[in-house]
Motif scaffolding. Sequence first.
Motif, PDB file in Angstrom:
ATOM      1  N   PRO A   5       0.823  -1.218   0.000  1.00  0.00           N
ATOM      2  CA  PRO A   5       0.000   0.000   0.000  1.00  0.00           C
ATOM      3  C   PRO A   5       0.855   1.266   0.000  1.00  0.00           C
ATOM      4  CG  PRO A   5      -0.887  -1.570   1.580  1.00  0.00           C
ATOM      5  CD  PRO A   5       0.430  -2.137   1.090  1.00  0.00           C
ATOM      6  N   GLN A   6       1.988   1.227   0.687  1.00  0.00           N
ATOM      7  CA  GLN A   6       2.870   2.393   0.719  1.00  0.00           C
ATOM      8  C   GLN A   6       3.459   2.664  -0.667  1.00  0.00           C
ATOM      9  OE1 GLN A   6       3.116  -0.234   2.831  1.00  0.00           O
ATOM     10  NE2 GLN A   6       2.544   0.638   4.791  1.00  0.00           N
ATOM     11  N   LEU A   7       3.857   1.596  -1.362  1.00  0.00           N
ATOM     12  CA  LEU A   7       4.389   1.755  -2.713  1.00  0.00           C
ATOM     13  C   LEU A   7       3.322   2.322  -3.643  1.00  0.00           C
ATOM     14  CD1 LEU A   7       6.626   1.442  -4.810  1.00  0.00           C
ATOM     15  CD2 LEU A   7       5.891  -0.928  -5.123  1.00  0.00           C
ATOM     16  N   LEU A   8       2.092   1.843  -3.513  1.00  0.00           N
ATOM     17  CA  LEU A   8       1.002   2.363  -4.344  1.00  0.00           C
ATOM     18  C   LEU A   8       0.800   3.857  -4.107  1.00  0.00           C
ATOM     19  CD1 LEU A   8      -1.612  -0.527  -4.056  1.00  0.00           C
ATOM     20  CD2 LEU A   8      -0.240   0.087  -6.072  1.00  0.00           C
ATOM     21  N   ARG A   9       0.939   4.306  -2.870  1.00  0.00           N
ATOM     22  CA  ARG A   9       0.778   5.732  -2.574  1.00  0.00           C
ATOM     23  C   ARG A   9       1.883   6.558  -3.212  1.00  0.00           C
ATOM     24  NH1 ARG A   9      -0.606   4.940   3.674  1.00  0.00           N
ATOM     25  NH2 ARG A   9       0.512   6.892   3.894  1.00  0.00           N
ATOM     26  N   VAL A  10       3.102   6.036  -3.213  1.00  0.00           N
ATOM     27  CA  VAL A  10       4.215   6.736  -3.869  1.00  0.00           C
ATOM     28  C   VAL A  10       3.987   6.771  -5.373  1.00  0.00           C
ATOM     29  CG1 VAL A  10       6.687   6.662  -4.357  1.00  0.00           C
ATOM     30  CG2 VAL A  10       5.865   6.227  -2.043  1.00  0.00           C
ATOM     31  N   LEU A  11       3.584   5.647  -5.946  1.00  0.00           N
ATOM     32  CA  LEU A  11       3.332   5.605  -7.385  1.00  0.00           C
ATOM     33  C   LEU A  11       2.227   6.578  -7.775  1.00  0.00           C
ATOM     34  CD1 LEU A  11       3.558   1.752  -8.061  1.00  0.00           C
ATOM     35  CD2 LEU A  11       5.296   3.512  -8.526  1.00  0.00           C
ATOM     36  N   ARG A  80       1.268   2.846 -13.719  1.00  0.00           N
ATOM     37  CA  ARG A  80      -0.111   2.805 -14.237  1.00  0.00           C
ATOM     38  C   ARG A  80      -0.705   1.402 -14.163  1.00  0.00           C
ATOM     39  NH1 ARG A  80       0.784   7.043 -19.194  1.00  0.00           N
ATOM     40  NH2 ARG A  80       0.503   8.907 -17.909  1.00  0.00           N
ATOM     41  N   LEU A  81       0.096   0.394 -14.499  1.00  0.00           N
ATOM     42  CA  LEU A  81      -0.398  -0.986 -14.436  1.00  0.00           C
ATOM     43  C   LEU A  81      -0.717  -1.398 -12.997  1.00  0.00           C
ATOM     44  CD1 LEU A  81       1.948  -2.787 -16.991  1.00  0.00           C
ATOM     45  CD2 LEU A  81      -0.510  -2.390 -17.223  1.00  0.00           C
ATOM     46  N   GLU A  82       0.175  -1.092 -12.063  1.00  0.00           N
ATOM     47  CA  GLU A  82      -0.039  -1.482 -10.671  1.00  0.00           C
ATOM     48  C   GLU A  82      -1.212  -0.731 -10.038  1.00  0.00           C
ATOM     49  OE1 GLU A  82       1.150  -4.054  -9.173  1.00  0.00           O
ATOM     50  OE2 GLU A  82       2.487  -4.535 -10.822  1.00  0.00           O
ATOM     51  N   LEU A  83      -1.351   0.542 -10.350  1.00  0.00           N
ATOM     52  CA  LEU A  83      -2.480   1.305  -9.812  1.00  0.00           C
ATOM     53  C   LEU A  83      -3.800   0.803 -10.384  1.00  0.00           C
ATOM     54  CD1 LEU A  83      -0.880   4.846  -9.806  1.00  0.00           C
ATOM     55  CD2 LEU A  83      -1.580   3.531  -7.794  1.00  0.00           C
ATOM     56  N   ALA A  84      -3.820   0.462 -11.675  1.00  0.00           N
ATOM     57  CA  ALA A  84      -5.035  -0.081 -12.287  1.00  0.00           C
ATOM     58  C   ALA A  84      -5.381  -1.436 -11.676  1.00  0.00           C
ATOM     59  CB  ALA A  84      -4.858  -0.195 -13.798  1.00  0.00           C
ATOM     60  N   ALA A  85      -4.381  -2.282 -11.475  1.00  0.00           N
ATOM     61  CA  ALA A  85      -4.617  -3.602 -10.871  1.00  0.00           C
ATOM     62  C   ALA A  85      -5.133  -3.456  -9.445  1.00  0.00           C
ATOM     63  CB  ALA A  85      -3.330  -4.425 -10.891  1.00  0.00           C
ATOM     64  N   ALA A  86      -4.573  -2.534  -8.694  1.00  0.00           N
ATOM     65  CA  ALA A  86      -5.026  -2.309  -7.318  1.00  0.00           C
ATOM     66  C   ALA A  86      -6.469  -1.827  -7.300  1.00  0.00           C
ATOM     67  CB  ALA A  86      -4.118  -1.296  -6.624  1.00  0.00           C
ATOM     68  N   PHE A  87      -6.809  -0.945  -8.213  1.00  0.00           N
ATOM     69  CA  PHE A  87      -8.176  -0.435  -8.284  1.00  0.00           C
ATOM     70  C   PHE A  87      -9.147  -1.565  -8.619  1.00  0.00           C
ATOM     71  CE2 PHE A  87     -11.758   1.607 -10.431  1.00  0.00           C
ATOM     72  CZ  PHE A  87     -12.143   2.493  -9.446  1.00  0.00           C
ATOM     73  N   GLU A  88      -8.777  -2.413  -9.585  1.00  0.00           N
ATOM     74  CA  GLU A  88      -9.640  -3.534  -9.981  1.00  0.00           C
ATOM     75  C   GLU A  88      -9.834  -4.519  -8.842  1.00  0.00           C
ATOM     76  OE1 GLU A  88      -8.076  -5.328 -13.508  1.00  0.00           O
ATOM     77  OE2 GLU A  88      -8.488  -3.551 -14.729  1.00  0.00           O
ATOM     78  N   GLY A  95      -4.699   2.574   0.917  1.00  0.00           N
ATOM     79  CA  GLY A  95      -4.658   1.422   1.803  1.00  0.00           C
ATOM     80  C   GLY A  95      -6.022   0.900   2.227  1.00  0.00           C
ATOM     81  N   ARG A  96      -7.109   1.535   1.789  1.00  0.00           N
ATOM     82  CA  ARG A  96      -8.428   1.026   2.144  1.00  0.00           C
ATOM     83  C   ARG A  96      -8.698  -0.227   1.319  1.00  0.00           C
ATOM     84  NH1 ARG A  96     -10.572   6.822   2.159  1.00  0.00           N
ATOM     85  NH2 ARG A  96     -10.694   6.495  -0.038  1.00  0.00           N
ATOM     86  N   THR A  97      -9.588  -1.061   1.814  1.00  0.00           N
ATOM     87  CA  THR A  97      -9.885  -2.297   1.106  1.00  0.00           C
ATOM     88  C   THR A  97     -10.915  -2.097  -0.001  1.00  0.00           C
ATOM     89  OG1 THR A  97     -11.537  -2.862   2.759  1.00  0.00           O
ATOM     90  CG2 THR A  97      -9.319  -3.764   3.053  1.00  0.00           C
ATOM     91  N   ARG A  98     -11.718  -1.046   0.106  1.00  0.00           N
ATOM     92  CA  ARG A  98     -12.716  -0.774  -0.935  1.00  0.00           C
ATOM     93  C   ARG A  98     -12.728   0.710  -1.233  1.00  0.00           C
ATOM     94  NH1 ARG A  98     -18.217  -3.245   1.132  1.00  0.00           N
ATOM     95  NH2 ARG A  98     -18.589  -1.064   0.831  1.00  0.00           N
ATOM     96  N   PRO A  99     -12.930   1.073  -2.515  1.00  0.00           N
ATOM     97  CA  PRO A  99     -13.005   2.484  -2.832  1.00  0.00           C
ATOM     98  C   PRO A  99     -14.235   3.125  -2.213  1.00  0.00           C
ATOM     99  CG  PRO A  99     -13.023   1.136  -4.834  1.00  0.00           C
ATOM    100  CD  PRO A  99     -13.030   0.208  -3.667  1.00  0.00           C
ATOM    101  N   VAL A 100     -14.125   4.383  -1.925  1.00  0.00           N
ATOM    102  CA  VAL A 100     -15.233   5.168  -1.394  1.00  0.00           C
ATOM    103  C   VAL A 100     -15.742   6.040  -2.524  1.00  0.00           C
ATOM    104  CG1 VAL A 100     -15.841   6.960   0.270  1.00  0.00           C
ATOM    105  CG2 VAL A 100     -14.282   5.133   0.920  1.00  0.00           C
ATOM    106  N   LEU A 101     -17.045   6.304  -2.554  1.00  0.00           N
ATOM    107  CA  LEU A 101     -17.641   7.134  -3.569  1.00  0.00           C
ATOM    108  C   LEU A 101     -16.832   8.428  -3.707  1.00  0.00           C
ATOM    109  CD1 LEU A 101     -19.980   7.466  -5.543  1.00  0.00           C
ATOM    110  CD2 LEU A 101     -21.256   8.566  -3.723  1.00  0.00           C
ATOM    111  N   GLY A 102     -16.415   8.743  -4.913  1.00  0.00           N
ATOM    112  CA  GLY A 102     -15.645   9.947  -5.139  1.00  0.00           C
ATOM    113  C   GLY A 102     -14.150   9.691  -5.240  1.00  0.00           C
ATOM    114  N   ASP A 103     -13.682   8.476  -4.889  1.00  0.00           N
ATOM    115  CA  ASP A 103     -12.264   8.162  -5.010  1.00  0.00           C
ATOM    116  C   ASP A 103     -11.875   8.136  -6.479  1.00  0.00           C
ATOM    117  OD1 ASP A 103     -11.527   7.920  -2.427  1.00  0.00           O
ATOM    118  OD2 ASP A 103     -11.301   5.744  -2.432  1.00  0.00           O
ATOM    119  N   ALA A 104     -10.694   8.573  -6.735  1.00  0.00           N
ATOM    120  CA  ALA A 104     -10.134   8.499  -8.082  1.00  0.00           C
ATOM    121  C   ALA A 104      -8.682   8.109  -7.965  1.00  0.00           C
ATOM    122  CB  ALA A 104     -10.255   9.856  -8.782  1.00  0.00           C
ATOM    123  N   LEU A 105      -8.167   7.480  -9.016  1.00  0.00           N
ATOM    124  CA  LEU A 105      -6.745   7.125  -9.026  1.00  0.00           C
ATOM    125  C   LEU A 105      -5.907   8.317  -9.225  1.00  0.00           C
ATOM    126  CD1 LEU A 105      -6.571   3.743 -10.880  1.00  0.00           C
ATOM    127  CD2 LEU A 105      -6.231   4.183  -8.491  1.00  0.00           C
TER     128      LEU A 105
END
Length: 105
Positions: A5-11, A80-88, A95-105
């Motif tokens: 999750p920390q790496l995803l935040r940096v990316l 881009r690939l890792e962020l898309a995979a995490a979103f999917e 670090g949340r387990t599910r997106p919240v309404l209004g979240d964007a990559l």
Amino acid sequence: MKVTPQLLRVLRAFVDDPAGRRYGYELMTAAKLASGTLYPLLARLEGEGMVESAWETPGGEAQRPRKYYRLTGEGVRFARLELAAAFEQGRTPRGRTRPVLGDAL
């Protein structure tokens, strides 16, 4: 490279402006990470060829040199690939387990 999750935040901080250069404090603020977490991640990314860095000395005497980081072409693709995979998978860069309404990559 293990994607945490920390790496995803940096990316995500990098992908907000993939061609831009970012310095450490700016990345710490954007990714909401402590320096002891951020700098080892940057070193790993640089070792893998995903990030490149360069020191820059500002013009004023009172300013200290800064090390700037930016994604390489491969780094942009990886981010881009890792962020898309995490979103999917329902994981967000925060670090949340599910997106919240209004979240964007």
